[in-house]
Motif scaffolding. Structure first.
Motif, PDB file in Angstrom:
ATOM      1  N   UNK A 124     -26.037 -28.902  81.707  1.00 51.32           N
ATOM      2  CA  UNK A 124     -26.459 -28.052  80.596  1.00 51.32           C
ATOM      3  C   UNK A 124     -25.069 -27.387  80.150  1.00 51.32           C
ATOM      4  N   UNK A 125     -24.732 -28.033  79.220  1.00 52.18           N
ATOM      5  CA  UNK A 125     -23.349 -27.417  78.474  1.00 52.18           C
ATOM      6  C   UNK A 125     -23.577 -27.300  76.883  1.00 52.18           C
ATOM      7  N   UNK A 126     -22.978 -26.325  76.699  1.00 56.62           N
ATOM      8  CA  UNK A 126     -22.865 -26.061  74.978  1.00 56.62           C
ATOM      9  C   UNK A 126     -21.793 -25.683  74.334  1.00 56.62           C
ATOM     10  N   UNK A 127     -21.646 -26.012  73.142  1.00 55.42           N
ATOM     11  CA  UNK A 127     -20.501 -25.732  72.334  1.00 55.42           C
ATOM     12  C   UNK A 127     -20.804 -24.753  71.243  1.00 55.42           C
ATOM     13  N   UNK A 128     -20.714 -23.673  71.177  1.00 51.41           N
ATOM     14  CA  UNK A 128     -21.083 -22.627  70.202  1.00 51.41           C
ATOM     15  C   UNK A 128     -19.986 -22.061  69.691  1.00 51.41           C
ATOM     16  N   UNK A 163     -12.754 -30.782  73.923  1.00 54.37           N
ATOM     17  CA  UNK A 163     -12.047 -31.693  75.001  1.00 54.37           C
ATOM     18  C   UNK A 163     -12.783 -30.974  76.232  1.00 54.37           C
ATOM     19  N   UNK A 164     -12.774 -29.517  76.161  1.00 51.88           N
ATOM     20  CA  UNK A 164     -13.352 -28.781  77.400  1.00 51.88           C
ATOM     21  C   UNK A 164     -15.005 -29.453  77.874  1.00 51.88           C
ATOM     22  N   UNK A 165     -15.504 -29.320  76.664  1.00 49.81           N
ATOM     23  CA  UNK A 165     -17.112 -29.892  76.427  1.00 49.81           C
ATOM     24  C   UNK A 165     -17.082 -31.119  77.042  1.00 49.81           C
ATOM     25  N   UNK A 166     -16.335 -32.188  76.827  1.00 49.95           N
ATOM     26  CA  UNK A 166     -16.295 -33.566  77.020  1.00 49.95           C
ATOM     27  C   UNK A 166     -15.769 -33.536  78.655  1.00 49.95           C
ATOM     28  N   UNK A 195     -15.302  -3.144  67.654  1.00 48.70           N
ATOM     29  CA  UNK A 195     -14.962  -4.370  66.654  1.00 48.70           C
ATOM     30  C   UNK A 195     -15.650  -5.802  67.298  1.00 48.70           C
ATOM     31  N   UNK A 196     -15.935  -6.704  66.614  1.00 55.49           N
ATOM     32  CA  UNK A 196     -16.128  -7.985  67.000  1.00 55.49           C
ATOM     33  C   UNK A 196     -14.827  -8.833  67.364  1.00 55.49           C
ATOM     34  N   UNK A 197     -14.861  -9.674  68.386  1.00 53.70           N
ATOM     35  CA  UNK A 197     -13.760 -10.336  68.861  1.00 53.70           C
ATOM     36  C   UNK A 197     -13.146 -11.375  67.545  1.00 53.70           C
ATOM     37  N   UNK A 198     -12.007 -11.640  67.570  1.00 53.70           N
ATOM     38  CA  UNK A 198     -11.577 -12.819  66.647  1.00 53.70           C
ATOM     39  C   UNK A 198     -12.380 -13.991  66.949  1.00 53.70           C
ATOM     40  N   UNK A 199     -12.668 -14.768  65.794  1.00 55.20           N
ATOM     41  CA  UNK A 199     -13.611 -15.815  65.801  1.00 55.20           C
ATOM     42  C   UNK A 199     -12.909 -17.026  66.461  1.00 55.20           C
ATOM     43  N   UNK A 200     -13.510 -17.588  67.304  1.00 59.39           N
ATOM     44  CA  UNK A 200     -13.467 -18.729  68.322  1.00 59.39           C
ATOM     45  C   UNK A 200     -14.470 -19.472  68.672  1.00 59.39           C
ATOM     46  N   UNK A 201     -14.156 -20.441  69.411  1.00 59.28           N
ATOM     47  CA  UNK A 201     -15.344 -21.438  69.878  1.00 59.28           C
ATOM     48  C   UNK A 201     -15.792 -20.899  71.354  1.00 59.28           C
ATOM     49  N   UNK A 202     -16.968 -21.277  71.840  1.00 54.58           N
ATOM     50  CA  UNK A 202     -17.154 -20.893  73.110  1.00 54.58           C
ATOM     51  C   UNK A 202     -17.900 -22.034  73.712  1.00 54.58           C
ATOM     52  N   UNK A 203     -17.314 -22.589  74.938  1.00 53.35           N
ATOM     53  CA  UNK A 203     -18.229 -23.556  75.735  1.00 53.35           C
ATOM     54  C   UNK A 203     -18.773 -22.986  76.874  1.00 53.35           C
ATOM     55  N   UNK A 204     -20.067 -23.159  76.938  1.00 53.84           N
ATOM     56  CA  UNK A 204     -20.959 -22.740  78.104  1.00 53.84           C
ATOM     57  C   UNK A 204     -21.322 -23.823  79.057  1.00 53.84           C
ATOM     58  N   UNK A 205     -21.177 -23.500  80.265  1.00 49.51           N
ATOM     59  CA  UNK A 205     -21.704 -24.583  81.323  1.00 49.51           C
ATOM     60  C   UNK A 205     -22.557 -23.842  82.409  1.00 49.51           C
TER      61      UNK A 205
END
Length: 286
Positions: free
Chosen positions: A275-279, A264-267, A159-169
């Motif tokens: 290389x930082x992404x908020x997705x 806040x994490x992104x900033x 099953x898919x994870x619960x919807x959320x934001x992901x910050x990649x660095x």
């Protein structure tokens, strides 16, 4: 004639290495899920019997070093295809990042040439074929969320994870997966609870997903590259609900249930990482 394919990146919600196999590979147990950061693959039919790779990125090789090239060649050889293909790769996923960018490109090419050349091959057969190219390719053929075992080629859809934001660095370094595995010592590391992660996904429990993230390769890469450790600590300090390195690194991701916290994490990473992404999590099979 042209075919378009999306090649999404993946993150490891959990990654466990069980033992080294007789064939030299490691037996793994990984829960992976796709995220909304993707390369875009355009495949154009050629009447001449050749494979052409094109990209605007200087990091994309145009020969057999490229997994996408190898994917097209494997299909041609396996099904005796005499037509050709031009493959244009719009590269958005960082390279050598632990996000399966090359594997996802290869998987997209497997799906794409199957359509372009009207082969009618099923996804299960393409996934088996993909296991000959790289350990993450089978998962990437399906996408979504899955448990990968063996050396990564045995896939069980989850099953898919619960919807959320992901910050990649991703720091400005490359990490050799071979070196990380060579330094890995399984008896000195706490192993993630894969069953608990699967249960959290089945129950759609975001808190338990966050509580059970784990990657046995992380401590090896953090010891080798202090900048990866610094990024992880910064993400945790900024309030990530869960923070983990993906694959063998060096990309670190943070999960955030709230968009404000994700920003806040992104900033907080300005000055730490270019290389930082908020997705968003994709999680489901597209």
């Amino acid at each position: 004639m042209q075919v378009l394919e999306k090649a999404p990146a993946k993150i490891n919600l959990s990654l466990d290495v069980l033992h080294k196999r007789d064939d030299g590979f490691h037996e793994v147990e990984m829960v992976m899920t796709t995220v909304d950061l993707a390369d875009r693959i355009t495949l154009t039919l050629l009447n001449s019997d050749k494979i052409i790779i094109e990209s605007e990125s200087r990091f994309v090789p145009n020969d057999e070093r490229n997994l996408a090239f190898r994917a097209a060649k494997l299909v041609k050889d396996t099904y005796n295809v005499k037509k050709g293909v031009k493959i244009f790769i719009e590269k958005n996923i960082p390279v050598a990042a632990g996000l399966a960018g090359g594997s996802s490109d290869a998987a997209a090419v497997l799906r794409g040439v199957n359509r372009l050349w009207n082969l009618g091959v099923g996804l299960d057969e393409l996934a088996v074929l993909g296991s000959n190219i790289g350990s993450d390719v089978s998962f990437c053929v399906y996408g979504g969320t899955a448990l990968a075992t063996g050396r990564g080629e045995h896939i069980k859809i989850l099953p898919s994870p619960p919807s959320c934001w992901v910050v990649l660095a991703k720091p400005r370094i490359g990490v050799s997966t071979a070196v990380v595995y060579k330094r890995y010592r399984g008896d000195q590391i706490k192993h993630p609870d894969t069953k608990a992660m699967i249960a959290a996904l089945e129950q759609e429990d975001f808190q338990q997903v966050c509580a059970n993230v784990g990657n046995v390769l992380e401590s090896v890469t953090l010891d080798l590259y202090p900048e990866v450790k610094q990024i992880k600590e910064q993400m945790k300090h900024a309030g990530g609900d869960a923070v983990l390195m993906s694959g063998s690194g060096p990309t670190v991701f943070a999960l955030a249930h709230q968009e404000t916290r994700a920003h806040r994490i992104y900033n907080s990473l300005k000055g730490f990482c270019e290389e930082v992404y908020i997705i968003r999590l994709l999680g489901n099979r597209s």
